[in-house]
Design a protein around this motif. Sequence first.
Motif, PDB file in Angstrom:
ATOM      1  N   PRO A  28     -40.873  -8.970  51.804  1.00  0.00           N
ATOM      2  CA  PRO A  28     -40.780  -8.295  50.513  1.00  0.00           C
ATOM      3  C   PRO A  28     -41.717  -7.093  50.453  1.00  0.00           C
ATOM      4  O   PRO A  28     -42.746  -7.071  51.137  1.00  0.00           O
ATOM      5  N   CYS A  29     -41.360  -6.110  49.642  1.00  0.00           N
ATOM      6  CA  CYS A  29     -42.249  -4.972  49.396  1.00  0.00           C
ATOM      7  C   CYS A  29     -43.485  -5.480  48.672  1.00  0.00           C
ATOM      8  O   CYS A  29     -43.446  -6.523  48.015  1.00  0.00           O
ATOM      9  N   GLU A  30     -44.557  -4.721  48.760  1.00  0.00           N
ATOM     10  CA  GLU A  30     -45.857  -5.201  48.319  1.00  0.00           C
ATOM     11  C   GLU A  30     -45.857  -5.762  46.899  1.00  0.00           C
ATOM     12  O   GLU A  30     -46.349  -6.844  46.662  1.00  0.00           O
ATOM     13  N   ASN A  31     -45.322  -5.040  45.945  1.00  0.00           N
ATOM     14  CA  ASN A  31     -45.414  -5.482  44.550  1.00  0.00           C
ATOM     15  C   ASN A  31     -44.075  -5.904  43.959  1.00  0.00           C
ATOM     16  O   ASN A  31     -43.934  -5.967  42.736  1.00  0.00           O
ATOM     17  N   ASP A  32     -43.072  -6.160  44.820  1.00  0.00           N
ATOM     18  CA  ASP A  32     -41.738  -6.435  44.283  1.00  0.00           C
ATOM     19  C   ASP A  32     -40.972  -7.360  45.224  1.00  0.00           C
ATOM     20  O   ASP A  32     -40.431  -6.910  46.230  1.00  0.00           O
ATOM     21  N   ILE A  33     -40.920  -8.631  44.872  1.00  0.00           N
ATOM     22  CA  ILE A  33     -40.209  -9.588  45.735  1.00  0.00           C
ATOM     23  C   ILE A  33     -38.699  -9.343  45.737  1.00  0.00           C
ATOM     24  O   ILE A  33     -37.993  -9.821  46.613  1.00  0.00           O
ATOM     25  N   MET A  34     -38.198  -8.563  44.797  1.00  0.00           N
ATOM     26  CA  MET A  34     -36.762  -8.278  44.725  1.00  0.00           C
ATOM     27  C   MET A  34     -36.353  -7.141  45.676  1.00  0.00           C
ATOM     28  O   MET A  34     -35.173  -6.875  45.843  1.00  0.00           O
ATOM     29  N   ARG A  35     -37.335  -6.472  46.277  1.00  0.00           N
ATOM     30  CA  ARG A  35     -37.060  -5.417  47.256  1.00  0.00           C
ATOM     31  C   ARG A  35     -37.726  -5.788  48.575  1.00  0.00           C
ATOM     32  O   ARG A  35     -38.893  -6.129  48.600  1.00  0.00           O
ATOM     33  N   TRP A  36     -36.947  -5.727  49.652  1.00  0.00           N
ATOM     34  CA  TRP A  36     -37.461  -6.087  50.973  1.00  0.00           C
ATOM     35  C   TRP A  36     -37.216  -4.954  51.952  1.00  0.00           C
ATOM     36  O   TRP A  36     -36.267  -4.191  51.814  1.00  0.00           O
TER      37      TRP A  36
END
Length: 151
Positions: A28-36
């Motif tokens: 996942p992206c650092e501050n957003d589990i909805m974006r990888w």
Amino acid sequence: MSTPARRRLIRDFKKLQQDPPSGCSGAPCENDIMRWNAVILGPEDSIWEGGTFKLTFQFTEDYPNKPPTVKFISKMYHPNIYSDGSICLDILQNQWSPIYDISAILTSIQSLLCDPNPNSPANSEAARLYQENRREYDRRVQEVVEESWKG
């Protein structure tokens, strides 16, 4: 905020870390589990060997009942990949099932590289070359593989 989609993504991430599929990784992206962000290595003994291809996954709160939006951010030349990086793959569209996790998606995309479906082309030129002039198709793929080393 914990939702079913976010809990499932955490579970998928743990599984991906404990038992990563060969030649694939994602997180996942650092501050957003909805974006990888994910990386697929070109399979060994294929024209894609040596390539390092970057992708993005965008999940919605409907995951795992709806598939993520997956795109290559690396430049690609493939019958089933659109110029914007979108992927024409049945499990990301009409054949989606909640049993698929991120590992399964990455593995499916990796195998699509070597086993395109020219009958459902997203890139009609690549599909035509794949069927009619394999040597030229392989040369164009080799250019993409070499370009993947730069960034």
